[in-house]
Design a protein around this motif. Structure first.
Motif, PDB file in Angstrom:
ATOM      1  N   UNK A   1      92.303  34.166 -13.549  1.00 43.60           N
ATOM      2  CA  UNK A   1      90.869  34.082 -13.854  1.00 43.60           C
ATOM      3  C   UNK A   1      90.023  33.778 -12.618  1.00 43.60           C
ATOM      4  N   UNK A   2      88.912  34.484 -12.538  1.00 44.63           N
ATOM      5  CA  UNK A   2      87.974  34.316 -11.426  1.00 44.63           C
ATOM      6  C   UNK A   2      86.581  34.091 -11.992  1.00 44.63           C
ATOM      7  N   UNK A   3      85.867  33.151 -11.422  1.00 42.55           N
ATOM      8  CA  UNK A   3      84.458  32.964 -11.745  1.00 42.55           C
ATOM      9  C   UNK A   3      83.638  33.693 -10.697  1.00 42.55           C
ATOM     10  N   UNK A   4      82.709  34.509 -11.153  1.00 35.70           N
ATOM     11  CA  UNK A   4      81.810  35.208 -10.233  1.00 35.70           C
ATOM     12  C   UNK A   4      80.426  34.603 -10.384  1.00 35.70           C
ATOM     13  N   UNK A   5      79.997  33.876  -9.377  1.00 35.96           N
ATOM     14  CA  UNK A   5      78.706  33.198  -9.408  1.00 35.96           C
ATOM     15  C   UNK A   5      77.631  34.001  -8.718  1.00 35.96           C
ATOM     16  N   UNK A   6      76.527  34.259  -9.415  1.00 36.76           N
ATOM     17  CA  UNK A   6      75.417  35.027  -8.870  1.00 36.76           C
ATOM     18  C   UNK A   6      74.184  34.137  -8.770  1.00 36.76           C
ATOM     19  N   UNK A   7      73.708  33.898  -7.560  1.00 31.30           N
ATOM     20  CA  UNK A   7      72.456  33.177  -7.345  1.00 31.30           C
ATOM     21  C   UNK A   7      71.293  34.134  -7.632  1.00 31.30           C
TER      22      UNK A   7
END
Length: 297
Positions: A144-150
């Motif tokens: 699992x990967x979290x993709x964080x978008x500002x």
């Protein structure tokens, strides 16, 4: 899918060096990755959710309110499952701009698990302490990967998401406090190894995107600026990675294959992982436990 298997596939978005950084250091940041056409839509959808929160007088399962929230001055710390609150978020999370990126680090077949929108209003009281994600929602492997978008970017004063470089290859720490509360916080006595030279604070302009390994130690400080710091955080896994426990942030979309094909066999990584509480009885948010730091996961 394990890293050695992922690396057998060509990349879609990342360079070979960027993908290697993700697996070697536990994260990779992409400045200004999300195009403005998507950012404009995400801002509009977020504004609608903020407007909906005006009717809230206390935190609930969807809206986590920041101190000083009111109908006239709506202030949010978080929105749970934004993809279930506004269709634009699900459209974005299933667009190739996100799913092709996820495929570069989990493999060509991609599954959605959950998402949150950390709005983090300006002059807020909450950051979050050092923790790891995977103990809250353990899977059969560590893909699992979290993709964080500002959505609007992030400055050093806005409490950027900060990562302990290389910590994904270290141990998984307990997320329980000494009283047995599940607080999603590493105990201070277990952090003697975490020196400032190991910390990478991720900042950047609108659309800057971070890929975060599920084992990486990370956290953030409160937002001391006046402007909010919205960070959209969908979580994906390889299709052959299966959750072991119910999700603390449930969604009808959990388990949806958003790229490629479903898996016929499961991937297993036998390294141990601490189990969270039994979420079938409902999720008790960590900020409900008394703690002087006003930390919210």
């Amino acid at each position: 899918m394990k890293p050695q298997d992922v690396l057998q596939h060509p990349t879609n978005v990342l360079t070979a060096a960027q993908r290697r950084q993700f697996f070697d250091k536990g994260f990779v940041a992409l400045p200004d990755y999300v195009p403005e056409r998507w950012l404009a839509r995400l801002r509009a959808a977020m504004a609608e959710l903020l407007d909906c929160s005006r009717a809230k007088t206390q935190t609930d399962s969807i809206y986590v309110l920041e101190e000083g929230h009111s109908a006239n001055d709506p202030r949010l710390h978080r929105v749970a499952s934004p993809q279930d609150q506004h269709p634009t978020f699900w459209e974005f999370m299933t667009d190739p701009v996100m799913t092709d990126l996820a495929a570069d680090v989990v493999g060509p077949d991609v599954k959605f698990h959950h998402a949150k929108l950390n709005v983090k209003s300006g002059k807020g009281s909450r950051g979050f302490s050092w923790h790891q994600d995977i103990p809250a929602w353990p899977h059969t492997d560590f893909s699992p990967v979290t993709i964080g978008v500002y959505i609007d970017g992030c400055t050093p004063e806005q409490g950027p998401l900060s990562v302990a470089e290389g910590s994904h290859d270290g141990p998984l720490f307990s997320m329980y406090d000494d009283d047995g509360n599940y607080v999603v916080k590493i105990r201070d006595r277990d952090l003697g190894w975490l020196t400032d030279d190991k910390i990478r604070r991720i900042t950047g302009g609108p659309g800057t995107t971070l890929l975060l390994n599920c084992r990486a130690v990370h956290g953030s400080a409160p937002n001391t600026e006046t402007a909010a710091r919205p960070l959209l955080l969908p979580v994906y896994s390889s299709a052959d990675s299966f959750p072991i426990t119910p999700s603390p942030i449930p969604s009808p979309h959990q388990g949806d294959i958003v790229r490629g094909l479903p898996a016929r066999f499961a991937s297993f990584d036998t390294r141990p992982v601490e189990m969270p509480p039994d979420w079938r009885g409902g999720y008790k948010p960590v900020w409900m436990h008394k703690n002087k730091d006003k930390v919210a996961y």
